[in-house]
Write a protein that holds these residues in place. Structure first.
Motif, PDB file in Angstrom:
ATOM      1  N   VAL A  24      28.124  45.757  28.886  1.00  0.00           N
ATOM      2  CA  VAL A  24      26.994  45.567  29.796  1.00  0.00           C
ATOM      3  C   VAL A  24      26.368  46.897  30.186  1.00  0.00           C
ATOM      4  CG1 VAL A  24      26.287  44.640  32.045  1.00  0.00           C
ATOM      5  CG2 VAL A  24      28.108  43.503  30.744  1.00  0.00           C
ATOM      6  N   ASN A  25      25.035  46.938  30.215  1.00  0.00           N
ATOM      7  CA  ASN A  25      24.309  48.089  30.748  1.00  0.00           C
ATOM      8  C   ASN A  25      23.596  47.667  32.020  1.00  0.00           C
ATOM      9  OD1 ASN A  25      21.722  49.808  31.104  1.00  0.00           O
ATOM     10  ND2 ASN A  25      22.931  51.003  29.655  1.00  0.00           N
ATOM     11  N   LEU A  26      23.718  48.480  33.052  1.00  0.00           N
ATOM     12  CA  LEU A  26      23.056  48.218  34.326  1.00  0.00           C
ATOM     13  C   LEU A  26      21.908  49.207  34.499  1.00  0.00           C
ATOM     14  CD1 LEU A  26      26.243  47.772  36.560  1.00  0.00           C
ATOM     15  CD2 LEU A  26      24.918  45.995  35.383  1.00  0.00           C
ATOM     16  N   GLY A  27      20.702  48.702  34.647  1.00  0.00           N
ATOM     17  CA  GLY A  27      19.534  49.555  34.758  1.00  0.00           C
ATOM     18  C   GLY A  27      19.515  50.366  36.046  1.00  0.00           C
ATOM     19  N   LEU A  46      31.318  48.549  31.086  1.00  0.00           N
ATOM     20  CA  LEU A  46      29.993  49.029  31.459  1.00  0.00           C
ATOM     21  C   LEU A  46      29.589  50.254  30.644  1.00  0.00           C
ATOM     22  CD1 LEU A  46      30.078  48.667  35.360  1.00  0.00           C
ATOM     23  CD2 LEU A  46      29.202  47.043  33.653  1.00  0.00           C
ATOM     24  N   HIS A  47      28.347  50.237  30.192  1.00  0.00           N
ATOM     25  CA  HIS A  47      27.775  51.294  29.357  1.00  0.00           C
ATOM     26  C   HIS A  47      26.637  51.968  30.121  1.00  0.00           C
ATOM     27  CE1 HIS A  47      24.434  52.447  26.627  1.00  0.00           C
ATOM     28  NE2 HIS A  47      25.379  52.831  25.785  1.00  0.00           N
ATOM     29  N   THR A  48      26.553  53.288  30.043  1.00  0.00           N
ATOM     30  CA  THR A  48      25.395  53.993  30.587  1.00  0.00           C
ATOM     31  C   THR A  48      24.721  54.756  29.461  1.00  0.00           C
ATOM     32  OG1 THR A  48      26.307  56.177  31.123  1.00  0.00           O
ATOM     33  CG2 THR A  48      26.776  54.392  32.659  1.00  0.00           C
ATOM     34  N   PRO A  57      33.222  51.477  39.284  1.00  0.00           N
ATOM     35  CA  PRO A  57      32.370  51.388  40.480  1.00  0.00           C
ATOM     36  C   PRO A  57      32.056  52.761  41.066  1.00  0.00           C
ATOM     37  CG  PRO A  57      34.623  50.802  41.024  1.00  0.00           C
ATOM     38  CD  PRO A  57      34.577  50.948  39.530  1.00  0.00           C
ATOM     39  N   ALA A  58      31.190  52.786  42.059  1.00  0.00           N
ATOM     40  CA  ALA A  58      30.856  54.041  42.726  1.00  0.00           C
ATOM     41  C   ALA A  58      32.108  54.622  43.389  1.00  0.00           C
ATOM     42  CB  ALA A  58      29.776  53.798  43.772  1.00  0.00           C
ATOM     43  N   PRO A  59      32.255  55.949  43.382  1.00  0.00           N
ATOM     44  CA  PRO A  59      33.448  56.571  43.968  1.00  0.00           C
ATOM     45  C   PRO A  59      33.364  56.654  45.482  1.00  0.00           C
ATOM     46  CG  PRO A  59      31.968  58.265  43.176  1.00  0.00           C
ATOM     47  CD  PRO A  59      31.347  56.947  42.785  1.00  0.00           C
ATOM     48  N   LEU A  68      30.131  63.569  36.687  1.00  0.00           N
ATOM     49  CA  LEU A  68      30.277  62.188  36.222  1.00  0.00           C
ATOM     50  C   LEU A  68      29.211  61.334  36.908  1.00  0.00           C
ATOM     51  CD1 LEU A  68      31.999  60.414  34.397  1.00  0.00           C
ATOM     52  CD2 LEU A  68      33.532  60.001  36.320  1.00  0.00           C
ATOM     53  N   ILE A  69      28.117  61.065  36.191  1.00  0.00           N
ATOM     54  CA  ILE A  69      26.976  60.346  36.765  1.00  0.00           C
ATOM     55  C   ILE A  69      26.479  59.293  35.777  1.00  0.00           C
ATOM     56  CG2 ILE A  69      26.210  62.274  38.199  1.00  0.00           C
ATOM     57  CD1 ILE A  69      24.088  62.872  36.048  1.00  0.00           C
ATOM     58  N   ASN A  70      25.703  58.348  36.298  1.00  0.00           N
ATOM     59  CA  ASN A  70      25.064  57.372  35.424  1.00  0.00           C
ATOM     60  C   ASN A  70      23.655  57.843  35.067  1.00  0.00           C
ATOM     61  OD1 ASN A  70      23.433  56.820  37.659  1.00  0.00           O
ATOM     62  ND2 ASN A  70      24.496  54.912  38.182  1.00  0.00           N
ATOM     63  N   ALA A  71      22.894  56.975  34.387  1.00  0.00           N
ATOM     64  CA  ALA A  71      21.564  57.379  33.934  1.00  0.00           C
ATOM     65  C   ALA A  71      20.600  57.624  35.090  1.00  0.00           C
ATOM     66  CB  ALA A  71      20.988  56.307  33.003  1.00  0.00           C
ATOM     67  N   GLY A  72      20.914  57.075  36.267  1.00  0.00           N
ATOM     68  CA  GLY A  72      20.084  57.306  37.435  1.00  0.00           C
ATOM     69  C   GLY A  72      20.543  58.481  38.273  1.00  0.00           C
ATOM     70  N   LYS A  73      21.477  59.259  37.744  1.00  0.00           N
ATOM     71  CA  LYS A  73      22.035  60.460  38.384  1.00  0.00           C
ATOM     72  C   LYS A  73      22.855  60.140  39.629  1.00  0.00           C
ATOM     73  CE  LYS A  73      18.330  63.432  36.623  1.00  0.00           C
ATOM     74  NZ  LYS A  73      17.286  64.415  36.951  1.00  0.00           N
ATOM     75  N   GLN A  74      23.358  58.905  39.701  1.00  0.00           N
ATOM     76  CA  GLN A  74      24.251  58.525  40.789  1.00  0.00           C
ATOM     77  C   GLN A  74      25.701  58.784  40.371  1.00  0.00           C
ATOM     78  OE1 GLN A  74      22.890  54.412  40.802  1.00  0.00           O
ATOM     79  NE2 GLN A  74      22.087  54.683  42.866  1.00  0.00           N
ATOM     80  N   PRO A  75      26.546  59.267  41.280  1.00  0.00           N
ATOM     81  CA  PRO A  75      27.949  59.479  40.939  1.00  0.00           C
ATOM     82  C   PRO A  75      28.646  58.161  40.617  1.00  0.00           C
ATOM     83  CG  PRO A  75      27.584  59.797  43.292  1.00  0.00           C
ATOM     84  CD  PRO A  75      26.236  59.660  42.671  1.00  0.00           C
TER      85      PRO A  75
END
Length: 224
Positions: A24-27, A46-48, A57-59, A68-75
């Motif tokens: 799964v990818n989460l936008g 989950l894929h980024t 999940p979020a830390p 360690l971030i996702n495509a939206g630059k969130q940790p």
């Protein structure tokens, strides 16, 4: 009168529908909340798009790794067995049909399943589509997570999109704060309603001729 659910509640509702074993990818934006509500014990990978498979999940605030971030630059966190890879390899996964589900935000979704989620044409808006187009055409199932109404009160579910398209005929289901809709046969079918909403009130809000999916398990199934 309650007619809406929160984004956290909506994220949990989406998470409950993701099948065991899915990739799964989460936008970017609200869809990232789904990662925090995946059912315990269900294996969902989950894929980024920036190169991580096995995102968690979020830390906690004191456990943030700035690298360690996702495509939206969130940790984010990485689960045991997670893999890191080149950005190009990540896009090959997206374009190659290797993702079972993606969850994307939207400005508009048409009753034919067309998606517009990257630009409203407003000066200074996001300048490019990013990976949304690749996800929209590459994932086996495209779910949309969005508010039913825009800030000006207009419906995000429309007969035809007026904003630049991300993908054509790609959306399978739309999860909104008022109800869940399936997209079938050039029409939105109400699958589940939240709060005091009905098929009739949703039709008034959207200005569309709505049907009811055979899978509906709510009072909406008593409608048209």
């Amino acid at each position: 009168m309650t007619t809406r659910i929160s984004r956290e509640q909506l994220a949990a509702r989406i998470a409950a529908d993701i099948p065991e074993g899915s990739f799964v990818n989460l936008g970017i934006g609200a869809p990232t909340l789904v990662a925090d509500h995946l059912p315990a014990g269900r294996e969902i990978i989950l894929h980024t798009e920036n190169g991580l498979l096995g995102m968690g999940p979020a830390p906690e605030a004191d456990r943030i790794d700035p690298d360690l971030i996702n495509a939206g630059k969130q940790p984010v966190t990485a689960l045991p067995g997670a893999a890191y890879f080149h950005h190009a390899d990540s896009f090959a996964m997206m374009r190659g049909g290797h993702l079972d589900v993606c969850v994307l935000g939207a400005f508009q979704v048409s009753q034919d399943g067309d998606l517009a989620n990257w630009s409203t044409g407003v000066p200074g808006a996001i300048p490019a589509v990013g990976g949304a187009m690749d996800l929209a055409i590459g994932a086996k199932s495209v779910y949309v997570m969005t508010d039913l109404l825009a800030k000006d009160g207009s419906s995000k579910l429309v007969a035809a999109c007026t904003y630049p398209l991300t993908g054509v005929g790609c959306v399978a289901r739309v999860y909104t704060d008022h109800a869940v809709f399936d997209v079938e046969g050039g029409r939105f079918l109400v699958r589940e309603v939240f709060g005091d909403n009905t098929v009739e009130t949703l039709a008034e809000l959207t200005g569309l001729d709505l049907g009811v999916t055979e899978a509906a398990t709510t009072p909406a199934s008593e409608g048209t």
